[in-house]
Structure formats: C-alpha cells, structure tokens
Motif scaffolding. Sequence first.
Motif, PDB file in Angstrom:
ATOM      1  N   MET A   1       0.772  -1.219   0.251  1.00 30.18           N
ATOM      2  CA  MET A   1      -0.135  -0.124  -0.070  1.00 30.18           C
ATOM      3  C   MET A   1       0.911   1.361   0.060  1.00 30.18           C
ATOM      4  N   SER A   2       0.368   2.150  -0.764  1.00 29.11           N
ATOM      5  CA  SER A   2       1.448   3.474  -0.816  1.00 29.11           C
ATOM      6  C   SER A   2       1.540   4.021   0.465  1.00 29.11           C
ATOM      7  N   PRO A   3       2.555   4.339   1.001  1.00 25.81           N
ATOM      8  CA  PRO A   3       2.550   4.948   2.430  1.00 25.81           C
ATOM      9  C   PRO A   3       2.319   6.399   2.460  1.00 25.81           C
ATOM     10  N   LYS A   4       2.343   7.150   1.190  1.00 27.92           N
ATOM     11  CA  LYS A   4       2.217   8.443   1.226  1.00 27.92           C
ATOM     12  C   LYS A   4       0.938   8.808   0.466  1.00 27.92           C
ATOM     13  N   LYS A   5       0.576   8.225  -0.677  1.00 24.92           N
ATOM     14  CA  LYS A   5      -0.483   8.389  -1.472  1.00 24.92           C
ATOM     15  C   LYS A   5      -1.554   7.727  -1.219  1.00 24.92           C
ATOM     16  N   SER A   6      -2.731   8.330  -0.528  1.00 24.07           N
ATOM     17  CA  SER A   6      -4.049   7.447  -0.519  1.00 24.07           C
ATOM     18  C   SER A   6      -4.731   6.781  -1.843  1.00 24.07           C
ATOM     19  N   GLY A   7      -5.449   5.670  -1.690  1.00 19.69           N
ATOM     20  CA  GLY A   7      -5.929   5.181  -3.113  1.00 19.69           C
ATOM     21  C   GLY A   7      -5.014   4.591  -3.910  1.00 19.69           C
ATOM     22  N   SER A   8      -3.907   4.029  -3.494  1.00 24.15           N
ATOM     23  CA  SER A   8      -2.851   3.819  -4.351  1.00 24.15           C
ATOM     24  C   SER A   8      -2.127   2.429  -3.772  1.00 24.15           C
ATOM     25  N   ALA A   9      -1.893   1.575  -4.769  1.00 29.34           N
ATOM     26  CA  ALA A   9      -1.024   0.193  -4.379  1.00 29.34           C
ATOM     27  C   ALA A   9      -0.292  -0.398  -5.622  1.00 29.34           C
ATOM     28  N   LEU A  10       0.592  -1.190  -5.120  1.00 24.78           N
ATOM     29  CA  LEU A  10       1.359  -1.901  -6.228  1.00 24.78           C
ATOM     30  C   LEU A  10       1.251  -3.620  -5.799  1.00 24.78           C
ATOM     31  N   VAL A  11       1.139  -4.373  -6.750  1.00 23.15           N
ATOM     32  CA  VAL A  11       0.936  -5.754  -6.378  1.00 23.15           C
ATOM     33  C   VAL A  11       1.899  -6.519  -7.587  1.00 23.15           C
ATOM     34  N   GLU A  12       2.448  -7.619  -7.004  1.00 19.78           N
ATOM     35  CA  GLU A  12       3.469  -8.623  -7.927  1.00 19.78           C
ATOM     36  C   GLU A  12       2.799  -9.900  -7.630  1.00 19.78           C
ATOM     37  N   PHE A  13       2.385 -10.640  -8.630  1.00 17.73           N
ATOM     38  CA  PHE A  13       1.996 -11.989  -8.942  1.00 17.73           C
ATOM     39  C   PHE A  13       2.977 -12.967  -8.970  1.00 17.73           C
ATOM     40  N   LYS A  14       3.037 -14.250  -8.565  1.00 15.45           N
ATOM     41  CA  LYS A  14       4.079 -15.233  -8.745  1.00 15.45           C
ATOM     42  C   LYS A  14       4.089 -15.822 -10.141  1.00 15.45           C
ATOM     43  N   ASP A  15       2.777 -15.677 -10.980  1.00 17.95           N
ATOM     44  CA  ASP A  15       2.878 -16.275 -12.137  1.00 17.95           C
ATOM     45  C   ASP A  15       1.928 -15.370 -13.171  1.00 17.95           C
ATOM     46  N   ARG A  16       2.294 -15.601 -14.116  1.00 16.01           N
ATOM     47  CA  ARG A  16       1.652 -14.630 -15.492  1.00 16.01           C
ATOM     48  C   ARG A  16       0.157 -14.897 -15.429  1.00 16.01           C
ATOM     49  N   LYS A  17      -0.464 -16.068 -15.307  1.00 15.63           N
ATOM     50  CA  LYS A  17      -1.861 -16.061 -15.565  1.00 15.63           C
ATOM     51  C   LYS A  17      -2.678 -15.489 -14.550  1.00 15.63           C
ATOM     52  N   SER A  18      -2.128 -15.489 -13.401  1.00 10.39           N
ATOM     53  CA  SER A  18      -2.876 -14.927 -12.288  1.00 10.39           C
ATOM     54  C   SER A  18      -2.808 -13.226 -12.230  1.00 10.39           C
ATOM     55  N   ALA A  19      -1.686 -12.884 -12.587  1.00 14.72           N
ATOM     56  CA  ALA A  19      -1.636 -11.329 -13.190  1.00 14.72           C
ATOM     57  C   ALA A  19      -2.430 -10.871 -14.171  1.00 14.72           C
ATOM     58  N   GLU A  20      -2.663 -11.597 -15.075  1.00 12.18           N
ATOM     59  CA  GLU A  20      -3.636 -11.266 -16.104  1.00 12.18           C
ATOM     60  C   GLU A  20      -4.828 -11.232 -15.875  1.00 12.18           C
ATOM     61  N   MET A  21      -5.359 -12.517 -15.159  1.00 16.59           N
ATOM     62  CA  MET A  21      -6.769 -12.672 -14.712  1.00 16.59           C
ATOM     63  C   MET A  21      -7.176 -11.461 -13.671  1.00 16.59           C
ATOM     64  N   ALA A  22      -6.274 -10.985 -12.874  1.00 14.86           N
ATOM     65  CA  ALA A  22      -6.668  -9.897 -11.891  1.00 14.86           C
ATOM     66  C   ALA A  22      -6.756  -8.630 -12.625  1.00 14.86           C
ATOM     67  N   VAL A  23      -6.060  -8.339 -13.660  1.00  7.93           N
ATOM     68  CA  VAL A  23      -5.968  -6.967 -14.338  1.00  7.93           C
ATOM     69  C   VAL A  23      -7.540  -7.065 -14.964  1.00  7.93           C
ATOM     70  N   ASP A  24      -7.731  -8.114 -15.688  1.00  9.98           N
ATOM     71  CA  ASP A  24      -8.805  -8.488 -16.685  1.00  9.98           C
ATOM     72  C   ASP A  24     -10.386  -8.451 -15.661  1.00  9.98           C
ATOM     73  N   PHE A  25     -10.228  -8.770 -14.480  1.00  6.87           N
ATOM     74  CA  PHE A  25     -11.382  -9.152 -13.656  1.00  6.87           C
ATOM     75  C   PHE A  25     -11.817  -8.602 -12.474  1.00  6.87           C
ATOM     76  N   GLU A  26     -10.751  -8.148 -11.714  1.00  6.22           N
ATOM     77  CA  GLU A  26     -11.034  -7.573 -10.427  1.00  6.22           C
ATOM     78  C   GLU A  26     -11.673  -6.215 -10.453  1.00  6.22           C
ATOM     79  N   ILE A  27     -12.629  -6.036  -9.644  1.00  7.47           N
ATOM     80  CA  ILE A  27     -13.361  -4.698  -9.483  1.00  7.47           C
ATOM     81  C   ILE A  27     -13.194  -4.177  -8.002  1.00  7.47           C
ATOM     82  N   GLY A  28     -13.140  -5.135  -7.278  1.00  7.78           N
ATOM     83  CA  GLY A  28     -12.997  -4.617  -5.731  1.00  7.78           C
ATOM     84  C   GLY A  28     -14.461  -4.347  -5.233  1.00  7.78           C
TER      85      GLY A  28
END
Length: 287
Positions: free
Chosen positions: A201-228
């Motif tokens: 989670m961004s320590p200075k900027k609210s509403g911001s975070a970065l994530v790294e997945f361990k494999d390509r498929k997981s990362a692609e699915m998250a970008v395509d489908f996650e809405i929170g």
Amino acid sequence: MDDLNIEDLDLYELLEIDINSTTTEIKKAYRKKALQCHPDKNPDDPNAAKKFQQLLKVLEVLTDNAARSAYDKILKGKKEAKLRHKELDGKRRKLKEDLEARERQATSGTFKGKSPQQLLKEEIERLRKEGSKQVEEEMQYVLNKLKEEQQRSNEGNWDGSTHRIKIKWHVNKNDSTNGGYTYEMLHTFLSKYGDIHVLVMSPKKSGSALVEFKDRKSAEMAVDFEIGLSSNPLKLQWVDPLSRSTGTSKSSLIKESDFESITLTKMRQAEERKRLIAQMMAEDAEI
C-alpha cells in the motif's frame, strides 16, 4: 513422395521400432521423433523443416494398411536377398546377379503382375491424393504438445518484478478509511487469482497500491476481472503497458555453474523488492 525415396529406407529403423510394431506404437514413436525434429526446436538446422515433413511421409505409409503391406514386402525381400547374398561366394554371387538382371529385362513391360515397387508407388500416390486423417491427427497432436511446452517455458520465465500492477481507487480528502480499503482486504480480493509475491500500500498516497503475482496467468486475470468493492471500484493497470504482450526473453538454458549465483541473487532481490516498491511509490506520490 517428394524427394524421400521410401523404398530405399528402413522406416522402422528410422522410427527406432520393430517391423511388427502396432499402429499405436508407430504413432508413439512418430510423436517422439517429431517433437525432437521440429524446426522450432532446431533453429540452427537448415534441414529441420525437411526432416519434419519426411517424418510425416513415413507416418503416412506405416499407418495405412495397404501402403504398409506393399512397403513391408519390399523391405522383407531386400533383407532376405541381402542374407542370401552373404551366403554366396564371389563367383556364385556374380552368376546370380547376372541371372536376376536377365530375368528383370525379360519380364520388363510384359509381365502382367505388378512388382512390390510398383504397388508401393501406387499406394504412395493414392495417399498423396487422398490424404490421411491419422497423419493430420498426429501432426496436430505434435503441434499442440509444442504449444504446451512453449507455454510452460513462458511461465517459467515469468518475472513479476518486470510486470508490476498498479492499483488505484477513489479516496476523498481527509478520509481516514482510505476509501474503504485495507491491506488485508486488497490481499483477499487479489489472492483468489493466485499466489501474490508482494503487495504494498502506498505509504504517502491514499488510494494507491502495487502488486506482483508469482505467475503470469494470475496477474492477467487480476487485471482483467478484479473490480473490488462495488461502492468504490478498483482500477488495475500494468505499470508497463507492454507487460502483457511482451513477457520476458530470458534464456531457459542456464549454466549449472551459474545456478548458485542466480539463486542467491534472487533471494536478495526478494528481500529488497518490497522496500524498493515502497520507495518507488513514495517518489511517485511526491510528483
């Protein structure tokens, strides 16, 4: 059959099988050879494509009953003749060769029956015109296997650090709840797609975070489908817009002598990665 003279070859020896092999065994042997000889696996061999196509012709003959029968007669005849030839002394061998030559000349064009060679040529021509469903199926099988191997190779070359995902959501000024999102909540939303390497989670900027997945498929699915949260949707984007299409180009041919060094390096990178991401996000917030 193009430039492949079938009757001059031992097709069973080429596939490393016995003459009495079943069709299933022939297909299995073909698959093994084809996967070894495919041009994609032999980029430095200018004859790779030719060898691969020749294997298809071999499979075509040996999986067709009529063509295989005609070929087997020639092969067995040659082996029997070779054996007899060895048993004769030089003088008798010469007499035999002369006799056989005269017999061939005498029967040429007048004998009503067809020689095994003629039968084989006719069967090969028939296959060329009709095609072979079995050959098509086996070729598709090999191509599918090659595709699977390539996909596994791509997965093995995945490096999450070069394919980070930026997460943003709306946060009102002075909102102490950070728009309703916590680290635990984000982790729950994202982890359903696969293992997370690191989430910051961004320590200075609210509403911001970065994530790294361990494999390509997981990362692609998250970008395509996650809405929170439906009340405050998440927006996931690649930090590098080319991440999805390019992947990494690291060679999978790692020297054994380099393995220990690479392993130690990756361990250090894993420990430092979270700190580096946090620093990057802090710098981003200051811009």
